[in-house]
Scaffold this active site. Structure first.
Site, PDB file in Angstrom:
ATOM      1  CE  LYS A  34       4.944 -45.928  21.637  1.00  0.00           C
ATOM      2  NZ  LYS A  34       6.132 -45.817  22.490  1.00  0.00           N
TER       3      LYS A  34
HETATM    4  C1  PLP Z   1       7.457 -46.271  22.291  1.00  0.00           C
HETATM    5  C2  PLP Z   1       8.486 -45.674  23.154  1.00  0.00           C
HETATM    6  C3  PLP Z   1       9.793 -45.434  22.681  1.00  0.00           C
HETATM    7  C4  PLP Z   1      10.240 -45.848  21.307  1.00  0.00           C
HETATM    8  O1  PLP Z   1       9.634 -45.078  20.299  1.00  0.00           O
HETATM    9  P1  PLP Z   1       9.610 -45.609  18.795  1.00  0.00           P
HETATM   10  O2  PLP Z   1       8.718 -44.669  18.066  1.00  0.00           O
HETATM   11  O3  PLP Z   1       9.060 -46.993  18.861  1.00  0.00           O
HETATM   12  O4  PLP Z   1      11.017 -45.583  18.317  1.00  0.00           O
HETATM   13  C5  PLP Z   1      10.693 -44.804  23.533  1.00  0.00           C
HETATM   14  N1  PLP Z   1      10.335 -44.463  24.794  1.00  0.00           N
HETATM   15  C6  PLP Z   1       9.107 -44.673  25.267  1.00  0.00           C
HETATM   16  C7  PLP Z   1       8.799 -44.297  26.675  1.00  0.00           C
HETATM   17  C8  PLP Z   1       8.126 -45.277  24.468  1.00  0.00           C
HETATM   18  O5  PLP Z   1       6.900 -45.491  24.957  1.00  0.00           O
END
Ligand code: PLP
Length: 484
Positions: free
Chosen positions: A106
């Site tokens: 993120k």
């Molecule tokens: C948010 C997240 C996901 C999922 O990603 P999306 O964009 O919501 O599909 C997968 N793995 C981790 C560690 C995340 O923080």
């Protein structure tokens, strides 16, 4: 460039205004009508560019800003010189997206989004950011907004599912300092928190209170287009490194395997493909909450099913918001069709696409899921074979990637550091966790022969500053004192 809305194609809005609004007034998501193109010659040249340069190039296709400066600032908070290093692990490649300040992917978007927002904010305007998190977005958003230029004009509130995030994730959020920050636990799951957030956007009373306090509303969730655009960059980067390493030549098709929850990450891969990146298959990996596996293989999306708390909590999601953007594209940018299907989803907890769309889905995607037992087995197996330690989310992707391996190069997107989920990872490796997050990390460091990240040790002296817990129906009430 102008963007439109998935639910009303009469909408035309600049990308920066879209970032500031978060979501369109009628509830749709902002989307491009034309995808800017990156030629294969330019892709080939990326082999000699840094992540920062590639990031700036992608951002520059959407935003009329000094993207060099934005990319530079964003990349400076990453601890690896490659920003997102690409590694060969067994038969697959792994793109490590977890070297940012909060140890999850993120950060790649949330070190950029606040900068876009601070550029979009007009003089005298202030913004309140609402964020629902399945664990990682919350801290990454808090962190990203903590060091932008005009943070005095930005307030940010995070809702996370009570009991639905890892101890480490929770500690990261509840220890966040700053008076313009609020963190609230919701007695529900991520979908409840995200639906609650969307309801707040639609609540006219709440909207008035926010405006009276001098704020406009926006979101740091991947429903915000300002989250998606930065994510396109690492797909181009991964491809550029495959060229550089001689694994492919420019123009060769590759596959990406993406651990998926809200469908943001994999949608960014789809956007990269639409912009000209030679991607053959997008492999969508889920945990036991396998609503997307079913949708992509049958064309029926059904969110009315058991919800599972898993060891990959950031993927514990049954309503994948960004799927709406894919549907919009597959129906040839038909907003009426999107309105109809999203209405079905809301009222019947289910929608179904026709045969032509199903064919398009199977042409573009493969899909699979792993339960926790299988995920642990992948962590153990990959470690035994290669000495590499995957976090549970990345392990889900690795396992599904192996199951769908073709003769093309397959890049697994690694979304979190194993240190963020040390206890579960230790269990998977047959070790007994200690009950203490930091001792677990030390143990993991010895086993994986990698240093404990700085972000872990920084948390050691953290104090709990946020302990509000609310019912799903009380999200608004819990937030009001912070707004006023
Ligand atoms: C948010 C997240 C996901 C999922 O990603 P999306 O964009 O919501 O599909 C997968 N793995 C981790 C560690 C995340 O923080």
């Amino acid at each position: 460039m102008l963007l439109t809305s998935t639910r009303d194609t009469n909408v035309a809005i600049s990308p920066l205004d879209a970032v500031l609004s978060g979501i369109s007034a009628e509830g749709g998501l902002f989307v491009p009508t034309d995808f800017p193109q990156i030629s294969i010659e330019e892709v080939a040249e990326f082999a000699n560019s840094s992540y920062e340069r590639i990031c700036s190039a992608i951002l520059g296709r959407f935003f009329d800003l000094d993207t060099d400066e934005i990319a530079k600032k964003a990349c400076s908070s990453f601890t690896d010189s490659e920003v997102t290093p690409l590694k060969k692990v067994g038969d697959l490649y792994v793109l490590e997206l977890f070297h940012g300040p909060t140890l999850a992917f993120k950060d790649l978007a949330l070190q950029v989004l606040p900068q876009l927002m601070s550029n979009a904010l007009k003089e005298n305007s202030k913004v309140l950011i609402l964020t629902a998190t399945s664990g990682d977005t919350g801290k990454a958003a808090l962190c990203g907004f903590a060091n932008v230029r005009c943070r005095g004009k930005i307030k940010i509130a995070v809702f996370y599912p009570d009991g639905g995030v890892s101890d480490f994730q929770k500690l990261q959020m509840v220890s966040q300092q700053g008076e313009n920050v609020e963190v609230i636990a919701v007695k529900g799951n991520f979908d409840d928190a995200q639906t609650g957030e969307k309801n707040l956007f639609a609540d006219t009373d709440f909207g008035k209170t926010v405006r009276d306090a001098g704020f406009s509303l926006s979101s740091a969730n991947s429903i915000n287009i300002g989250r998606l655009v930065p994510q396109i960059a690492y797909y181009f980067f991964a491809y550029s490194r495959l060229i550089k390493d001689g694994a492919i030549t420019a123009g060769d098709a590759v596959d990406f395997t993406v651990p998926t929850g809200n469908f943001g990450n994999i949608l960014a891969a789809y956007y990269a493909k639409r912009m000209g990146l030679p991607i053959e298959k997008l492999i969508c990996a889920s945990n036991a909450n396998n609503v997307l596996t079913d949708f992509l293989t049958t064309g029926v999306y059904c969110s009315s099913r058991d919800f599972h708390l898993t060891m990959s909590p950031s993927m514990d999601i049954l309503i994948s918001s960004n799927l709406e953007r894919l549907i919009f594209e597959l129906y040839g940018q038909n907003s009426e069709k999107v309105v109809e299907l999203m209405h079905d989803l809301k009222t019947k907890k289910r929608f179904e696409v026709g045969e032509t769309i199903r064919e398009k889905l199977t042409e573009l995607f493969c899909a699979g899921f792993l339960d926790d037992t299988e995920t642990k087995a992948v962590i153990a197996e990959v470690f035994t074979k290669t000495g590499y330690v995957l976090d549970p989310h990345s392990a889900v992707a690795y396992g599904v990637g192996e199951l769908n391996k073709s003769d093309r190069v397959n890049v697994v997107i690694s979304t979190a550091s194993p240190y963020k989920f040390a206890a579960d990872v230790l269990c998977a490796l047959g070790k007994m966790p200690t009950g203490n997050v930091f001792a677990d990390c030390e143990m993991l460091s010895e086993i994986s022969k990698t240093p404990v990240p700085k972000a872990v040790s920084e948390l050691k002296n953290a104090t709990v500053l946020h302990d509000t817990v609310c019912e799903i129906s009380e999200m608004k009430a819990a937030l009001l004192p912070f707004v006023r």
